[in-house]
Scaffold this active site. Structure first.
Site, PDB file in Angstrom:
ATOM      1  N   ASP A 191       6.187   7.352   1.763  1.00  0.00           N
ATOM      2  CA  ASP A 191       6.016   7.297   3.148  1.00  0.00           C
ATOM      3  C   ASP A 191       7.439   7.000   3.957  1.00  0.00           C
ATOM      4  OD1 ASP A 191       3.586   8.497   3.129  1.00  0.00           O
ATOM      5  OD2 ASP A 191       2.633   6.350   3.528  1.00  0.00           O
TER       6      ASP A 191
ATOM      7  N   ARG B 249       0.877  -1.036   0.120  1.00  0.00           N
ATOM      8  CA  ARG B 249       0.026  -0.096   0.042  1.00  0.00           C
ATOM      9  C   ARG B 249       0.954   1.112  -0.006  1.00  0.00           C
ATOM     10  NH1 ARG B 249      -0.373  -2.310   4.914  1.00  0.00           N
ATOM     11  NH2 ARG B 249       0.929  -1.425   6.541  1.00  0.00           N
ATOM     12  N   ASN B 250       2.048   1.151   0.509  1.00  0.00           N
ATOM     13  CA  ASN B 250       3.083   2.371   0.230  1.00  0.00           C
ATOM     14  C   ASN B 250       4.126   2.249  -0.605  1.00  0.00           C
ATOM     15  OD1 ASN B 250       2.054   3.455   2.716  1.00  0.00           O
ATOM     16  ND2 ASN B 250       3.233   2.187   4.171  1.00  0.00           N
TER      17      ASN B 250
HETATM   18  P1  ADP Z   1      -1.015   8.071   4.536  1.00  0.00           P
HETATM   19  O1  ADP Z   1       0.313   7.519   4.584  1.00  0.00           O
HETATM   20  O2  ADP Z   1      -1.140   9.323   5.128  1.00  0.00           O
HETATM   21  O3  ADP Z   1      -2.123   7.144   5.176  1.00  0.00           O
HETATM   22  P2  ADP Z   1      -0.952   7.606   1.781  1.00  0.00           P
HETATM   23  O4  ADP Z   1       0.397   8.346   1.555  1.00  0.00           O
HETATM   24  O5  ADP Z   1      -1.080   6.336   1.859  1.00  0.00           O
HETATM   25  O6  ADP Z   1      -1.378   8.353   2.991  1.00  0.00           O
HETATM   26  O7  ADP Z   1      -1.783   8.135   0.394  1.00  0.00           O
HETATM   27  C1  ADP Z   1      -3.030   7.461   0.532  1.00  0.00           C
HETATM   28  C2  ADP Z   1      -3.231   7.236  -0.891  1.00  0.00           C
HETATM   29  O8  ADP Z   1      -3.292   8.709  -2.075  1.00  0.00           O
HETATM   30  C3  ADP Z   1      -2.342   6.175  -1.768  1.00  0.00           C
HETATM   31  O9  ADP Z   1      -3.071   5.090  -1.503  1.00  0.00           O
HETATM   32  C4  ADP Z   1      -2.478   6.693  -3.311  1.00  0.00           C
HETATM   33  O10 ADP Z   1      -3.675   6.289  -3.948  1.00  0.00           O
HETATM   34  C5  ADP Z   1      -2.593   8.239  -3.021  1.00  0.00           C
HETATM   35  N1  ADP Z   1      -1.255   9.002  -3.207  1.00  0.00           N
HETATM   36  C6  ADP Z   1      -0.371   9.295  -2.230  1.00  0.00           C
HETATM   37  N2  ADP Z   1       0.571   9.754  -2.552  1.00  0.00           N
HETATM   38  C7  ADP Z   1       0.537   9.855  -4.026  1.00  0.00           C
HETATM   39  C8  ADP Z   1       1.268  10.333  -5.124  1.00  0.00           C
HETATM   40  N3  ADP Z   1       2.588  11.042  -4.949  1.00  0.00           N
HETATM   41  N4  ADP Z   1       0.899  10.155  -6.437  1.00  0.00           N
HETATM   42  C9  ADP Z   1      -0.148   9.738  -6.740  1.00  0.00           C
HETATM   43  N5  ADP Z   1      -1.137   9.271  -5.629  1.00  0.00           N
HETATM   44  C10 ADP Z   1      -0.808   9.356  -4.289  1.00  0.00           C
END
Ligand code: ADP
Length: 270
Positions: free
Chosen positions: A152, A138-139
């Protein structure tokens, strides 16, 4: 942290940012698509001031790493809390990529390529002595040209500082990290093994149908996941090497990268 970021040129200007559609939901706020000075970006907005301060400190760490297999940070904006501006990864998270396309569309070569990309980014983090703590499909994000990049990192530490056990991704976390809070590159290697399992099972949730308590108990007793269907034996051997109980017996990311490179080359030549 703010001064440090400003001095190094990481504070961006809100006037140059235009925000578009919401593309995801993070733990600490929405992720929006946007454009910064003509470049497509993804923007995370953290509205809570306290969280924003913690993230700001962590972002300072992110500015020190740059690699083709790490999602690139463009900078931050202090406005309504904090905006974190990153390169836009148009194909979203690896886990969704795998789930929505599946085996008929994605071949082993592509799975190996993703695995290699991640090991490459992690090898770099390892060389910088940075621990990710939340390595999971997921990351991992996928770019327009199908490159997998780790995201992340640096930010992952934020949740754990709060010592909130419910937030620890149990199914991805090494036993010594779960029990004694011993996070290290070697606990990242354990998570990489679980990530390999996710990749080769096309995005299934690890330890299917098992509760978190059950997973902890069974792992303790030496249980390990079976190979996903159609998983090449050498990939399954790699997973198991990542799941050695003794962290010292697990391979380095460098070793993992070299092995994956070799297998990919063999597949392309064969
Ligand atoms: P958090 O770590 O704060 O929970 P995430 O980094 O996992 O949030 O981001 C949530 C969602 O947003 C990801 O699953 C993805 O679908 C989207 N996302 C995050 N960063 C990007 C990026 N750089 N480009 C495109 N989509 C992103």
């Amino acid at each position: 942290a703010e001064d440090e970021l400003a001095k190094a040129g990481w504070l961006l200007n809100m006037q140059h940012l235009s925000l578009g559609d919401k593309i995801g939901e993070g733990e600490f706020g929405a992720v929006l698509q946007g454009e910064y000075m003509g470049q497509k970006v993804a923007v995370k907005n953290i509205k809570c001031d306290v969280t924003a301060q913690v993230f700001l400190a962590e972002t300072a760490a992110m500015t020190k790493v740059q690699h083709k297999n790490l999602v690139r940070l463009l900078g931050v904006i202090l406005h309504n809390g904090l905006y974190i501006v990153m390169e836009f990864m148009s194909k979203g998270s690896l886990v969704n990529f795998l789930r929505t396309r599946g085996r008929l569309v994605i071949h082993t070569r592509q799975l190996l390529q993703f695995s290699l990309n991640v090991s490459d980014g992690m090898d770099y983090l390892e060389s910088k002595k940075l621990v990710h703590r939340d390595l999971a499909a997921r990351n991992i994000l996928i770019s327009e040209d199908n490159m997998a990049k780790v995201s992340d990192f640096g930010l992952a530490k934020v949740d754990l500082k709060q010592e909130d056990l419910t937030r620890i991704p149990v199914k991805w976390t090494a036993p010594e990290a779960l029990k004694h809070n011993k996070f290290s590159t070697k606990s990242d290697v354990w998570s990489f093994g679980v990530l390999l399992w996710e990749i080769f099972s096309y995005g299934r949730t690890p330890y299917p149908k098992m509760s978190l308590k059950e997973v902890c108990e069974k792992i303790e007793n030496g249980y390990r996941m079976e190979a996903p269907e159609h998983c090449p034996p050498y990939v399954y051997a790699l997973m198991n090497s990542c799941w050695e109980t003794d962290p010292g017996k697990r391979p380095s990311f460098k070793k993992l990268r070299e092995k994956l490179e070799k297998e990919l080359r063999a597949l392309q030549e064969g």
